[in-house]
Motif scaffolding. Structure first.
Motif, PDB file in Angstrom:
ATOM      1  N   ARG A  85      12.368  -4.540  -2.533  1.00  0.00           N
ATOM      2  CA  ARG A  85      12.189  -5.481  -1.399  1.00  0.00           C
ATOM      3  C   ARG A  85      13.484  -5.751  -0.635  1.00  0.00           C
ATOM      4  O   ARG A  85      13.533  -5.691   0.587  1.00  0.00           O
ATOM      5  CB  ARG A  85      11.597  -6.791  -1.918  1.00  0.00           C
ATOM      6  CG  ARG A  85      11.411  -7.854  -0.848  1.00  0.00           C
ATOM      7  CD  ARG A  85      10.546  -8.986  -1.330  1.00  0.00           C
ATOM      8  NE  ARG A  85      10.851  -9.386  -2.702  1.00  0.00           N
ATOM      9  CZ  ARG A  85       9.949  -9.831  -3.572  1.00  0.00           C
ATOM     10  NH1 ARG A  85       8.697  -9.938  -3.236  1.00  0.00           N
ATOM     11  NH2 ARG A  85      10.306 -10.166  -4.792  1.00  0.00           N
ATOM     12  N   ASP A  86      14.568  -6.020  -1.367  1.00  0.00           N
ATOM     13  CA  ASP A  86      15.806  -6.447  -0.702  1.00  0.00           C
ATOM     14  C   ASP A  86      16.507  -5.316   0.033  1.00  0.00           C
ATOM     15  O   ASP A  86      17.371  -5.560   0.880  1.00  0.00           O
ATOM     16  CB  ASP A  86      16.765  -7.064  -1.731  1.00  0.00           C
ATOM     17  CG  ASP A  86      16.175  -8.352  -2.299  1.00  0.00           C
ATOM     18  OD1 ASP A  86      15.259  -8.909  -1.650  1.00  0.00           O
ATOM     19  OD2 ASP A  86      16.610  -8.765  -3.391  1.00  0.00           O
ATOM     20  N   ASP A  87      16.180  -4.078  -0.302  1.00  0.00           N
ATOM     21  CA  ASP A  87      16.900  -2.936   0.296  1.00  0.00           C
ATOM     22  C   ASP A  87      16.067  -2.150   1.298  1.00  0.00           C
ATOM     23  O   ASP A  87      16.555  -1.181   1.893  1.00  0.00           O
ATOM     24  CB  ASP A  87      17.371  -1.990  -0.820  1.00  0.00           C
ATOM     25  CG  ASP A  87      18.329  -2.683  -1.759  1.00  0.00           C
ATOM     26  OD1 ASP A  87      19.473  -2.926  -1.348  1.00  0.00           O
ATOM     27  OD2 ASP A  87      17.910  -3.005  -2.889  1.00  0.00           O
ATOM     28  N   LEU A  88      14.819  -2.558   1.472  1.00  0.00           N
ATOM     29  CA  LEU A  88      13.919  -1.791   2.345  1.00  0.00           C
ATOM     30  C   LEU A  88      14.270  -2.026   3.822  1.00  0.00           C
ATOM     31  O   LEU A  88      14.320  -3.169   4.268  1.00  0.00           O
ATOM     32  CB  LEU A  88      12.482  -2.258   2.070  1.00  0.00           C
ATOM     33  CG  LEU A  88      11.342  -1.400   2.602  1.00  0.00           C
ATOM     34  CD1 LEU A  88      11.283  -0.066   1.863  1.00  0.00           C
ATOM     35  CD2 LEU A  88      10.017  -2.152   2.441  1.00  0.00           C
ATOM     36  N   PRO A  89      14.489  -0.953   4.612  1.00  0.00           N
ATOM     37  CA  PRO A  89      14.738  -1.156   6.040  1.00  0.00           C
ATOM     38  C   PRO A  89      13.533  -1.837   6.702  1.00  0.00           C
ATOM     39  O   PRO A  89      12.386  -1.587   6.314  1.00  0.00           O
ATOM     40  CB  PRO A  89      14.907   0.272   6.581  1.00  0.00           C
ATOM     41  CG  PRO A  89      15.232   1.100   5.396  1.00  0.00           C
ATOM     42  CD  PRO A  89      14.561   0.464   4.220  1.00  0.00           C
ATOM     43  N   ALA A  90      13.782  -2.676   7.699  1.00  0.00           N
ATOM     44  CA  ALA A  90      12.715  -3.493   8.310  1.00  0.00           C
ATOM     45  C   ALA A  90      11.616  -2.623   8.923  1.00  0.00           C
ATOM     46  O   ALA A  90      10.449  -3.019   8.941  1.00  0.00           O
ATOM     47  CB  ALA A  90      13.321  -4.407   9.367  1.00  0.00           C
ATOM     48  N   ASP A  91      11.977  -1.423   9.420  1.00  0.00           N
ATOM     49  CA  ASP A  91      10.963  -0.607  10.101  1.00  0.00           C
ATOM     50  C   ASP A  91      10.375   0.486   9.205  1.00  0.00           C
ATOM     51  O   ASP A  91       9.628   1.346   9.686  1.00  0.00           O
ATOM     52  CB  ASP A  91      11.552   0.010  11.369  1.00  0.00           C
ATOM     53  CG  ASP A  91      12.806   0.840  11.053  1.00  0.00           C
ATOM     54  OD1 ASP A  91      13.249   0.818   9.881  1.00  0.00           O
ATOM     55  OD2 ASP A  91      13.316   1.500  11.976  1.00  0.00           O
ATOM     56  N   ALA A  92      10.670   0.451   7.918  1.00  0.00           N
ATOM     57  CA  ALA A  92      10.120   1.479   7.013  1.00  0.00           C
ATOM     58  C   ALA A  92       8.626   1.234   6.807  1.00  0.00           C
ATOM     59  O   ALA A  92       8.170   0.092   6.764  1.00  0.00           O
ATOM     60  CB  ALA A  92      10.834   1.436   5.668  1.00  0.00           C
ATOM     61  N   ALA A 111       4.082  -8.125  -2.772  1.00  0.00           N
ATOM     62  CA  ALA A 111       5.485  -7.803  -3.073  1.00  0.00           C
ATOM     63  C   ALA A 111       6.315  -7.611  -1.807  1.00  0.00           C
ATOM     64  O   ALA A 111       7.523  -7.872  -1.814  1.00  0.00           O
ATOM     65  CB  ALA A 111       5.549  -6.536  -3.930  1.00  0.00           C
ATOM     66  N   LEU A 112       5.649  -7.146  -0.728  1.00  0.00           N
ATOM     67  CA  LEU A 112       6.398  -6.786   0.481  1.00  0.00           C
ATOM     68  C   LEU A 112       5.795  -7.456   1.721  1.00  0.00           C
ATOM     69  O   LEU A 112       5.245  -6.775   2.599  1.00  0.00           O
ATOM     70  CB  LEU A 112       6.401  -5.258   0.654  1.00  0.00           C
ATOM     71  CG  LEU A 112       6.974  -4.446  -0.513  1.00  0.00           C
ATOM     72  CD1 LEU A 112       6.698  -2.959  -0.326  1.00  0.00           C
ATOM     73  CD2 LEU A 112       8.491  -4.689  -0.646  1.00  0.00           C
ATOM     74  N   PRO A 113       5.879  -8.797   1.816  1.00  0.00           N
ATOM     75  CA  PRO A 113       5.276  -9.473   2.971  1.00  0.00           C
ATOM     76  C   PRO A 113       5.928  -9.031   4.279  1.00  0.00           C
ATOM     77  O   PRO A 113       7.144  -8.816   4.325  1.00  0.00           O
ATOM     78  CB  PRO A 113       5.540 -10.965   2.691  1.00  0.00           C
ATOM     79  CG  PRO A 113       6.589 -11.011   1.624  1.00  0.00           C
ATOM     80  CD  PRO A 113       6.532  -9.719   0.884  1.00  0.00           C
ATOM     81  N   GLY A 114       5.089  -8.817   5.303  1.00  0.00           N
ATOM     82  CA  GLY A 114       5.618  -8.456   6.624  1.00  0.00           C
ATOM     83  C   GLY A 114       5.891  -6.972   6.799  1.00  0.00           C
ATOM     84  O   GLY A 114       6.261  -6.534   7.890  1.00  0.00           O
ATOM     85  N   VAL A 115       5.692  -6.176   5.742  1.00  0.00           N
ATOM     86  CA  VAL A 115       5.982  -4.736   5.832  1.00  0.00           C
ATOM     87  C   VAL A 115       4.699  -3.991   6.244  1.00  0.00           C
ATOM     88  O   VAL A 115       3.595  -4.388   5.865  1.00  0.00           O
ATOM     89  CB  VAL A 115       6.495  -4.215   4.462  1.00  0.00           C
ATOM     90  CG1 VAL A 115       6.608  -2.699   4.453  1.00  0.00           C
ATOM     91  CG2 VAL A 115       7.816  -4.874   4.105  1.00  0.00           C
ATOM     92  N   ALA A 116       4.842  -2.909   7.034  1.00  0.00           N
ATOM     93  CA  ALA A 116       3.681  -2.072   7.385  1.00  0.00           C
ATOM     94  C   ALA A 116       3.293  -1.240   6.168  1.00  0.00           C
ATOM     95  O   ALA A 116       4.056  -0.367   5.730  1.00  0.00           O
ATOM     96  CB  ALA A 116       4.023  -1.168   8.566  1.00  0.00           C
ATOM     97  N   GLU A 150      -6.694  -4.942   7.449  1.00  0.00           N
ATOM     98  CA  GLU A 150      -6.695  -5.486   8.809  1.00  0.00           C
ATOM     99  C   GLU A 150      -5.286  -5.910   9.205  1.00  0.00           C
ATOM    100  O   GLU A 150      -4.558  -6.505   8.401  1.00  0.00           O
ATOM    101  CB  GLU A 150      -7.621  -6.696   8.870  1.00  0.00           C
ATOM    102  CG  GLU A 150      -8.824  -6.460   9.766  1.00  0.00           C
ATOM    103  CD  GLU A 150      -9.664  -7.705   9.851  1.00  0.00           C
ATOM    104  OE1 GLU A 150     -10.744  -7.688   9.263  1.00  0.00           O
ATOM    105  OE2 GLU A 150      -9.191  -8.680  10.485  1.00  0.00           O
ATOM    106  N   GLY A 151      -4.905  -5.584  10.414  1.00  0.00           N
ATOM    107  CA  GLY A 151      -3.603  -6.013  10.892  1.00  0.00           C
ATOM    108  C   GLY A 151      -2.524  -4.948  10.735  1.00  0.00           C
ATOM    109  O   GLY A 151      -1.430  -5.083  11.281  1.00  0.00           O
ATOM    110  N   THR A 152      -2.826  -3.850   9.988  1.00  0.00           N
ATOM    111  CA  THR A 152      -1.839  -2.769   9.872  1.00  0.00           C
ATOM    112  C   THR A 152      -1.720  -2.082  11.230  1.00  0.00           C
ATOM    113  O   THR A 152      -2.747  -1.703  11.816  1.00  0.00           O
ATOM    114  CB  THR A 152      -2.298  -1.717   8.829  1.00  0.00           C
ATOM    115  OG1 THR A 152      -2.673  -2.392   7.646  1.00  0.00           O
ATOM    116  CG2 THR A 152      -1.200  -0.715   8.533  1.00  0.00           C
ATOM    117  N   PRO A 153      -0.488  -1.910  11.746  1.00  0.00           N
ATOM    118  CA  PRO A 153      -0.352  -1.257  13.053  1.00  0.00           C
ATOM    119  C   PRO A 153      -0.963   0.147  13.046  1.00  0.00           C
ATOM    120  O   PRO A 153      -0.703   0.925  12.120  1.00  0.00           O
ATOM    121  CB  PRO A 153       1.174  -1.187  13.257  1.00  0.00           C
ATOM    122  CG  PRO A 153       1.749  -2.168  12.289  1.00  0.00           C
ATOM    123  CD  PRO A 153       0.783  -2.305  11.161  1.00  0.00           C
TER     124      PRO A 153
END
Ligand code: NAP
Length: 312
Positions: A85-92, A111-116, A150-153
């Motif tokens: 979580r802490d090392d994942l790039p925001a746009d990955a 585990a990964l809120p806000g991630v696609a 739902e909500g996945t780009p």
């Protein structure tokens, strides 16, 4: 254009190493980074040259990834995702290959809120496990099912779909719950039945073990292949897809009881009709290219045919 240029694979066993090999074969300019919790597997992955870099920690593996795929047992996916979580790039974009989808999708989202997140399941595999067991053509002409929530780009779903098509798979999209019901009957229940039959046969006291092995070509042998599948993976599948498996098991038990009755009362017509219907199912599978028609379940011919195919 490549759907991704820097792919990280967490879990370098049968499926993870096959994804790595398939990327090398179909998208050779993609930079592959790998990580596995098991030091021996990391060592084997380096020896087999599966990735450009194999890192000792999960965080280091994802630091510049544009796609991260978790190829670990379904019960371990939540913890494996939390560890990056802490090392994942925001746009990955994050994906996985787990055999059950509803609980896995929830675990990834928690585990990964806000991630696609685009959960995936390549419906391809063997009874082997570990990094040496993988091969580049494993996904050729096999389905890869995507179960975005739902909500996945849409663009994230499209990129993951394009990635699997490059690896040779055909892609289908469905809801996680629908996936779990379909796979409960096509994969999970057959594995449970194989595990049961092989266990029952080896427990029988009036038949010696050597006779079970010696006369196994009568049908038993084909179940032993499925029942040799990885115990950790399958323990996790049954615990994770519990509801759908129990529902299909209930229906199976009712159908088995009906056949049991037909045998007891000598209803040959019912048995014949049933076996005729099931034979037609086998024909459809061969016609749709999901197996070949060679005898012996086509297993010995299978890899040769796949290996000769060009990626699509
Ligand atoms: P595998 O050969 O056993 O490989 C899994 C690897 O992940 C092992 O090396 C394991 O190490 C490692 N691992 C476990 N927990 C980890 C963690 N938290 N972080 C990093 N690595 C971890 O299993 P597989 O057959 O490739 O299956 C992987 C996934 O693919 C599963 O989710 C399965 O449901 C799915 N799948 C399998 C098949 C199939 O036929 N096998 C088909 C389609 C999908 P240890 O062994 O030390 O635990």
């Amino acid at each position: 254009m490549l759907p991704f240029t820097r792919v990280t694979i967490v879990g370098l066993g049968l499926i993870g190493s096959s994804v790595a090999r398939a990327i090398r074969a179909t998208m050779p300019t993609v930079c592959i980074t790998g990580h596995d919790a098991d030091a021996d597997v990391r060592e084997a992955a380096r020896r087999l040259d599966l990735a450009d870099d194999v890192t000792d920690t999960p965080g280091a593996a994802v630091i510049d990834a544009d796609l991260v795929i978790f190829c670990v047992p379904v019960g371990a996916i939540g913890a494996a995702a939390a560890a990056v979580r802490d090392d994942l790039p925001a746009d990955a974009i994050v994906s996985d290959v787990g055999s059950c989808k509803a609980e896995v999708a929830r675990a990834l989202a928690d585990a990964l809120p806000g991630v696609a997140i685009v959960p995936a399941h390549p419906v391809a595999g063997t009874e082997q496990s570990g990094p040496a067991a993988g091969f580049a053509t494993l996904f050729h002409r096999r389905w890869c099912i995507l179960t975005p929530v739902e909500g996945t780009p849409e663009v994230a779903v499209e990129r993951v779909a394009a990635f699997w098509r490059r690896l040779g798979a055909d892609v289908e999209t469905m809801t996680p719950d629908h996936h779990d019901r379909v796979l409960a009957v096509t994969s999970h229940l057959p594995h449970l039945i194989a595990y049961t039959i092989v266990g029952t046969a080896s427990d029988l006291e009036q038949v010696t073990e050597s006779e079970v092995i010696k006369y196994s070509a009568g049908g038993f042998r084909d179940f032993t292949r499925i029942a040799a599948s990885d115990p950790t993976m399958w323990r996790d599948v049954f615990l994770t897809n519990r509801t759908a498996v129990l529902e299909m098991l209930q229906r199976f038990s009712e159908d088995l009881t009906a056949l049991q009755r037909a045998i007891r009362v000598g209803d040959g017509e019912q048995l014949f009709e049933h076996f005729t219907r099931t034979r037609a199912v086998r024909r459809s599978i061969v016609e749709q290219g999901q197996d070949d028609s060679a005898p012996d379940f086509g297993r010995s011919a299978h890899h040769r045919i796949d290996a000769a195919e060009e990626p699509r």
